[in-house]
Enzyme design. Structure first.
Site, mmCIF file in Angstrom:
data_model
loop_
_atom_site.group_PDB
_atom_site.id
_atom_site.type_symbol
_atom_site.label_atom_id
_atom_site.label_comp_id
_atom_site.label_asym_id
_atom_site.label_seq_id
_atom_site.Cartn_x
_atom_site.Cartn_y
_atom_site.Cartn_z
ATOM 1 N N VAL A 90 0.836 -1.217 0.000
ATOM 2 C CA VAL A 90 0.000 0.000 0.000
ATOM 3 C C VAL A 90 0.865 1.259 0.000
ATOM 4 C CG1 VAL A 90 -1.985 -1.119 1.066
ATOM 5 C CG2 VAL A 90 -0.213 -0.163 2.548
ATOM 6 N N HIS A 106 -4.297 -4.256 -3.029
ATOM 7 C CA HIS A 106 -4.740 -4.099 -1.634
ATOM 8 C C HIS A 106 -4.921 -2.640 -1.258
ATOM 9 C CE1 HIS A 106 -3.121 -8.347 -0.486
ATOM 10 N NE2 HIS A 106 -4.249 -8.385 -1.169
ATOM 11 N N CYS A 114 -15.124 6.449 2.370
ATOM 12 C CA CYS A 114 -16.180 6.588 3.376
ATOM 13 C C CYS A 114 -16.811 5.216 3.583
ATOM 14 C CB CYS A 114 -17.241 7.581 2.889
ATOM 15 S SG CYS A 114 -18.661 7.591 3.986
ATOM 16 N N GLY A 170 9.463 -10.608 -3.003
ATOM 17 C CA GLY A 170 9.275 -10.140 -1.632
ATOM 18 C C GLY A 170 7.932 -10.438 -1.026
ATOM 19 N N LEU A 197 13.923 -13.062 -0.193
ATOM 20 C CA LEU A 197 15.064 -13.188 0.736
ATOM 21 C C LEU A 197 15.343 -14.657 1.024
ATOM 22 C CD1 LEU A 197 16.986 -11.463 2.460
ATOM 23 C CD2 LEU A 197 15.371 -11.638 4.346
#
Ligand code: BV8
Length: 230
Positions: A90, A106, A114, A170, A197
């Site tokens: 985000v 997302h 609202c 990731g 990773l």
């Protein structure tokens, strides 16, 4: 021309200083998912949810893109075929690095919604949401919580059908429907690559794996595709 479809998760922003969710000390070790990332949690305690997202918004406002974001922006600019980034994140670091075709499945920290009438706006101040005109408005972050349908799913499924190369960067592969995208792409015959990773929950679904920090493995992968330096 070869179409490249890229899914990114919190790990690509880790080296920009933004916490991941499930790593040691991650966001979900500090907060219960159902309290801060679900509609019920927001109904129970909206102030807690606003504090959670305001803190992340302020962190994100200080963060700068890292070499992984920059490499993907370069790939989008210089690759002769189609490149689409679908992100679970985000934060706005892909766009800050210069990427344009970014689907925030997302939602985004910069968005406000609202909860009553679904009016959307970009919040005016970095750290607080200010409700729109109607006094009955219940401002919430415009992010997709657990139990809510992710955004852009029709477009995402079309890109997965058309992908020649699907790359996951990731992400732990623990959240659906994003974790199922690699299977969708494989079924359509795409080459599947995991850049992470460490091995994730869905590593077995990929045909290629390159493990290490995103700021290293992503530019290395892009350099193999675009050998001439920009
Ligand atoms: C939905 C909000 C249906 C914004 C988030 C099927 C099976 C099981 C469960 C489900 C299912 N279908 C649906 C569900 C339920 C649920 C779900 O998946 N639950 C999980 C926990 C089992 N899914 C949903 O509810 C989704 N909605 O399916 O709706 C529907 C249908 C019709 C009508 C209505 C509804 C909605 C999911 C979205 C939830 N919102 N976030 C925000 O606050 O950010 S999810 C949250 O976790 C993040 O957004 C992120 O997308 C997601 C995944 O996290 P990751 O990005 O992968 O991060 P994580 O910390 O887990 O991993 C980091 C990785 O990076 C690690 O692998 C690590 O090794 C690596 N890493 C770390 N450092 C580095 C690195 N890699 C490289 N370099 C580094 N330096």
């Amino acid at each position: 021309m070869t179409k490249i479809v890229i899914l990114t998760g919190a790990g690509i922003s880790a080296e920009s200083g933004l916490g991941t969710f499930r790593d040691k000390g991650g966001l979900w070790s500090l907060h219960k998912i159902e309290d801060v990332a679900s509609p019920d949690g927001f109904s129970r305690d909206p102030d807690l949810v606003h504090r959670f997202y305001s803190a992340r918004r302020q962190q994100a406002a200080q963060a700068v893109p890292n070499a992984a974001h920059a490499a993907l922006a370069r790939l989008e600019r210089d690759w002769p075929g189609d490149v689409v980034i679908m992100t679970q994140n985000v934060d706005g670091l892909h766009e800050a690095a210069g990427a344009h075709r970014v689907l925030h499945m997302h939602g985004t920290l910069s968005g406000a919604l609202c909860a009553n009438c679904e009016h959307r706006w970009t919040h005016r101040r970095k750290c607080r949401l200010t409700p729109p005109a109607p006094p009955v408005a219940r401002a919430r972050p415009d992010v997709v919580w657990f139990g809510e349908l992710p955004y852009h799913m029709d477009e995402i499924l079309t890109h997965l059908e058309e992908a020649d190369i699907f790359v996951s960067i990731g992400t732990s592969g623990q959240v659906y429907p994003a974790a199922s995208f690699v299977q969708e792409a494989r079924m359509q015959g795409a080459e599947t690559i995991e850049l992470n990773l460490e091995p994730s929950e869905i590593s077995a679904a990929f045909t290629q794996h390159h493990y290490g920090p995103a700021s290293e493995v992503v530019p290395q992968w892009v350099a193999r595709l675009l050998p001439d330096p920009a």
